[in-house]
Scaffold this motif. Structure first.
Motif, PDB file in Angstrom:
ATOM      1  N   THR A  60       0.712  -1.200   0.063  1.00 46.77           N
ATOM      2  CA  THR A  60       0.082  -0.138  -0.090  1.00 46.77           C
ATOM      3  C   THR A  60       0.953   1.184   0.136  1.00 46.77           C
ATOM      4  OG1 THR A  60      -1.696  -1.433   1.381  1.00 46.77           O
ATOM      5  CG2 THR A  60      -1.936   1.253   1.231  1.00 46.77           C
ATOM      6  N   VAL A  61       0.695   2.020  -0.732  1.00 46.94           N
ATOM      7  CA  VAL A  61       1.490   3.392  -1.005  1.00 46.94           C
ATOM      8  C   VAL A  61       0.227   4.465  -1.165  1.00 46.94           C
ATOM      9  CG1 VAL A  61       3.271   2.495  -1.965  1.00 46.94           C
ATOM     10  CG2 VAL A  61       1.539   3.297  -3.351  1.00 46.94           C
ATOM     11  N   LYS A  66      -4.670   9.654  -2.471  1.00 44.87           N
ATOM     12  CA  LYS A  66      -5.371   8.102  -2.611  1.00 44.87           C
ATOM     13  C   LYS A  66      -4.378   7.237  -2.008  1.00 44.87           C
ATOM     14  CE  LYS A  66      -7.722   9.726  -6.760  1.00 44.87           C
ATOM     15  NZ  LYS A  66      -7.958   9.346  -8.386  1.00 44.87           N
ATOM     16  N   VAL A  67      -5.105   5.944  -1.624  1.00 45.00           N
ATOM     17  CA  VAL A  67      -4.332   4.843  -1.391  1.00 45.00           C
ATOM     18  C   VAL A  67      -4.270   4.012  -2.712  1.00 45.00           C
ATOM     19  CG1 VAL A  67      -4.753   2.920  -0.266  1.00 45.00           C
ATOM     20  CG2 VAL A  67      -5.344   4.739   1.054  1.00 45.00           C
ATOM     21  N   ALA A  85      -4.406  -0.949  -7.574  1.00 46.10           N
ATOM     22  CA  ALA A  85      -5.958  -0.483  -7.330  1.00 46.10           C
ATOM     23  C   ALA A  85      -5.729   0.930  -6.850  1.00 46.10           C
ATOM     24  CB  ALA A  85      -6.451  -1.317  -6.594  1.00 46.10           C
ATOM     25  N   GLU A  86      -6.534   2.022  -7.275  1.00 48.18           N
ATOM     26  CA  GLU A  86      -6.506   3.325  -6.946  1.00 48.18           C
ATOM     27  C   GLU A  86      -7.745   3.673  -6.176  1.00 48.18           C
ATOM     28  OE1 GLU A  86      -5.986   7.168  -9.374  1.00 48.18           O
ATOM     29  OE2 GLU A  86      -4.752   5.847 -10.305  1.00 48.18           O
ATOM     30  N   ILE A  87      -7.592   3.998  -4.947  1.00 43.43           N
ATOM     31  CA  ILE A  87      -8.676   3.986  -3.974  1.00 43.43           C
ATOM     32  C   ILE A  87      -8.730   5.451  -3.363  1.00 43.43           C
ATOM     33  CG2 ILE A  87      -9.773   3.095  -1.842  1.00 43.43           C
ATOM     34  CD1 ILE A  87      -8.105   0.610  -2.321  1.00 43.43           C
ATOM     35  N   CYS A 104      -8.606   0.134 -11.228  1.00 46.48           N
ATOM     36  CA  CYS A 104      -8.039  -1.430 -10.813  1.00 46.48           C
ATOM     37  C   CYS A 104      -7.620  -1.900 -12.303  1.00 46.48           C
ATOM     38  CB  CYS A 104      -8.846  -1.853 -10.055  1.00 46.48           C
ATOM     39  SG  CYS A 104      -8.001  -3.466  -9.525  1.00 46.48           S
ATOM     40  N   GLY A 105      -6.526  -2.358 -12.330  1.00 47.64           N
ATOM     41  CA  GLY A 105      -6.062  -3.315 -13.666  1.00 47.64           C
ATOM     42  C   GLY A 105      -4.830  -3.909 -13.354  1.00 47.64           C
ATOM     43  N   CYS A 106      -4.599  -4.751 -14.234  1.00 51.24           N
ATOM     44  CA  CYS A 106      -3.566  -5.648 -14.355  1.00 51.24           C
ATOM     45  C   CYS A 106      -2.189  -4.593 -15.015  1.00 51.24           C
ATOM     46  CB  CYS A 106      -3.567  -6.881 -15.134  1.00 51.24           C
ATOM     47  SG  CYS A 106      -2.217  -7.964 -15.238  1.00 51.24           S
TER      48      CYS A 106
END
Length: 122
Positions: A60-61, A66-67, A85-87, A104-106
């Motif tokens: 987590t960064v 955003k997380v 994933a951008e939260i 969210c993506g690969c």
């Protein structure tokens, strides 16, 4: 809520970030984003469904308030997918932290392992 003993736990160490005085980490075991408020001195589950399942490791960064969670998914014995994933975080009317999945993506597929993450602005 969990008391201060969880702050000493090794489960989250190395995969946390801090935004506005709140510590966050994504738990691959329970598939939830957790927050630790330094003022209240306890862990809480961040509200909201972010749907990050099937992962074995996470880091987590913080990026742009955003997380961002980097996740490792095992495809087979020799191959993994690395997901990002951008939260976005917001507080509701009661002051509880809520999460909304922005993206969210690969981002990589191959023979690698997720170790550490560092965010750089260029």
């Amino acid at each position: 809520m969990e008391k201060d003993d969880m702050l000493k736990s090794y489960y989250w160490v190395g995969s946390e970030c801090v935004i506005e005085g709140v510590l966050y980490y994504y738990s691959t075991a329970s598939k939830i984003l957790r927050s630790y408020d330094l003022k209240e001195r306890c862990w809480k589950r961040v509200k909201g469904e972010i749907g990050l399942s099937g992962t074995t490791r996470a880091r987590t960064v913080t990026y742009d308030k955003k997380v961002v969670v980097f996740l490792e998914k095992d495809i087979d014995r020799n191959k993994v997918e690395l997901w990002c994933a951008e939260i976005k975080l917001e507080r509701d009317e009661q002051g509880e932290i809520c999460a909304r999945l922005d993206w969210c993506g690969c981002v990589f597929e191959g023979h690698s392992r997720l170790m550490n993450c560092l965010v750089l602005k260029v």
